[in-house]
Design a protein around this motif. Structure first.
Motif, PDB file in Angstrom:
ATOM      1  N   THR A  19       0.832  -1.205   0.000  1.00 46.81           N
ATOM      2  CA  THR A  19       0.000   0.000   0.000  1.00 46.81           C
ATOM      3  C   THR A  19       0.865   1.253   0.000  1.00 46.81           C
ATOM      4  O   THR A  19       0.597   2.209  -0.728  1.00 46.81           O
ATOM      5  CB  THR A  19      -0.937  -0.002   1.221  1.00 46.81           C
ATOM      6  N   THR A  21       3.909   1.605  -1.100  1.00 46.02           N
ATOM      7  CA  THR A  21       4.743   1.733  -2.286  1.00 46.02           C
ATOM      8  C   THR A  21       4.114   2.600  -3.371  1.00 46.02           C
ATOM      9  O   THR A  21       4.738   3.569  -3.822  1.00 46.02           O
ATOM     10  CB  THR A  21       5.110   0.333  -2.813  1.00 46.02           C
ATOM     11  N   PRO A  22       2.877   2.324  -3.819  1.00 47.85           N
ATOM     12  CA  PRO A  22       2.317   3.202  -4.858  1.00 47.85           C
ATOM     13  C   PRO A  22       2.013   4.612  -4.348  1.00 47.85           C
ATOM     14  O   PRO A  22       2.128   5.584  -5.113  1.00 47.85           O
ATOM     15  CB  PRO A  22       1.049   2.476  -5.315  1.00 47.85           C
ATOM     16  N   GLY A  25       5.332   6.348  -4.453  1.00 49.94           N
ATOM     17  CA  GLY A  25       5.687   6.625  -5.840  1.00 49.94           C
ATOM     18  C   GLY A  25       4.945   7.830  -6.390  1.00 49.94           C
ATOM     19  O   GLY A  25       5.531   8.685  -7.062  1.00 49.94           O
ATOM     20  N   ALA A  26       3.663   7.908  -6.097  1.00 45.68           N
ATOM     21  CA  ALA A  26       2.862   9.050  -6.563  1.00 45.68           C
ATOM     22  C   ALA A  26       3.326  10.346  -5.900  1.00 45.68           C
ATOM     23  O   ALA A  26       3.408  11.392  -6.553  1.00 45.68           O
ATOM     24  CB  ALA A  26       1.380   8.799  -6.272  1.00 45.68           C
ATOM     25  N   VAL A  84      11.498   2.762  -5.193  1.00 43.83           N
ATOM     26  CA  VAL A  84      10.047   2.794  -5.415  1.00 43.83           C
ATOM     27  C   VAL A  84       9.672   4.013  -6.255  1.00 43.83           C
ATOM     28  O   VAL A  84       8.898   3.914  -7.209  1.00 43.83           O
ATOM     29  CB  VAL A  84       9.310   2.815  -4.060  1.00 43.83           C
ATOM     30  N   SER A  85      10.252   5.166  -5.918  1.00 39.53           N
ATOM     31  CA  SER A  85       9.876   6.385  -6.626  1.00 39.53           C
ATOM     32  C   SER A  85      10.348   6.363  -8.074  1.00 39.53           C
ATOM     33  O   SER A  85       9.819   7.087  -8.907  1.00 39.53           O
ATOM     34  CB  SER A  85      10.403   7.626  -5.902  1.00 39.53           C
ATOM     35  N   ILE A  88       7.992   2.516  -9.785  1.00 41.51           N
ATOM     36  CA  ILE A  88       6.526   2.509  -9.841  1.00 41.51           C
ATOM     37  C   ILE A  88       5.988   3.376 -10.987  1.00 41.51           C
ATOM     38  O   ILE A  88       5.154   2.909 -11.764  1.00 41.51           O
ATOM     39  CB  ILE A  88       5.900   2.927  -8.492  1.00 41.51           C
ATOM     40  N   PRO A  89       6.439   4.618 -11.136  1.00 38.02           N
ATOM     41  CA  PRO A  89       5.904   5.421 -12.240  1.00 38.02           C
ATOM     42  C   PRO A  89       6.260   4.860 -13.620  1.00 38.02           C
ATOM     43  O   PRO A  89       5.503   5.032 -14.562  1.00 38.02           O
ATOM     44  CB  PRO A  89       6.561   6.796 -12.043  1.00 38.02           C
ATOM     45  N   GLY A  92       4.777   0.578 -13.168  1.00 38.46           N
ATOM     46  CA  GLY A  92       3.499   0.298 -12.521  1.00 38.46           C
ATOM     47  C   GLY A  92       3.720  -0.356 -11.165  1.00 38.46           C
ATOM     48  O   GLY A  92       4.805  -0.872 -10.871  1.00 38.46           O
ATOM     49  N   ALA A  93       2.675  -0.352 -10.355  1.00 40.62           N
ATOM     50  CA  ALA A  93       2.771  -0.859  -8.986  1.00 40.62           C
ATOM     51  C   ALA A  93       3.076  -2.354  -8.946  1.00 40.62           C
ATOM     52  O   ALA A  93       3.925  -2.803  -8.173  1.00 40.62           O
ATOM     53  CB  ALA A  93       1.486  -0.555  -8.214  1.00 40.62           C
ATOM     54  N   ILE A  97       6.544  -3.573  -7.283  1.00 36.80           N
ATOM     55  CA  ILE A  97       6.467  -4.356  -6.048  1.00 36.80           C
ATOM     56  C   ILE A  97       7.029  -5.759  -6.281  1.00 36.80           C
ATOM     57  O   ILE A  97       7.701  -6.317  -5.411  1.00 36.80           O
ATOM     58  CB  ILE A  97       5.024  -4.392  -5.517  1.00 36.80           C
TER      59      ILE A  97
END
Length: 141
Positions: A19, A21-22, A25-26, A84-85, A88-89, A92-93, A97
């Motif tokens: 949870t 992680t995304p 990233g956002a 993660v940053s 993820i972008p 994708g998540a 992950i």
């Protein structure tokens, strides 16, 4: 019963990472990796402080006896956060992950084999890791 509780705690930790992680990233996309890392770790500091106070300080006074590498382990959290940053972008998540989980399992195998409580690496663990790597490849490609 203790095993079931331990498994549930592990799953809760995985859900927390999955949870966070995304979200992280956002946030990194909006304000930058270092800034979002600072905010996340500041929130963790506050939450840890409240928990530590509620546990009457545990053994915090013995922190000076810890080896240097234990005192530097927070830097690994920064590496995770910046990873993660970045991933993820772009991936994708699910893919980001997946890479993190596979990396954790590789680290776990190495730690189990060379760590403070060495264990033999069994063939079924190596097969499981190979299957996970294959699954990660299928998820990411």
């Amino acid at each position: 019963m203790e095993l079931i509780l331990t498994i549930m705690i592990g799953l809760i930790g995985g859900i927390a990472v999955g949870t966070q992680t995304p979200i992280a990233g956002a946030m990194s996309q909006r304000i930058g990796g270092a800034a979002s890392s600072f905010i996340v770790h500041l929130g963790g500091l506050v939450a840890s402080g409240v928990l530590l106070i509620s546990r009457r300080g545990e053994n915090i006074d013995q922190w000076r006896e810890l080896p240097w590498y234990m005192l530097c382990s927070g830097g690994l959290g920064l590496v995770l956060f910046l990873t993660v940053s970045h991933t993820i972008p772009k991936l994708g998540a699910v893919s980001g992950i997946t890479l993190i989980i596979v990396g954790q399992l590789i680290a776990g195998l190495v730690i189990d084999y060379f760590g403070a409580f060495p264990r033999d690496i069994e063939i079924n663990k190596l097969i499981g890791l190979a299957l996970l790597l294959g699954g990660a490849y299928m998820i990411i490609r």
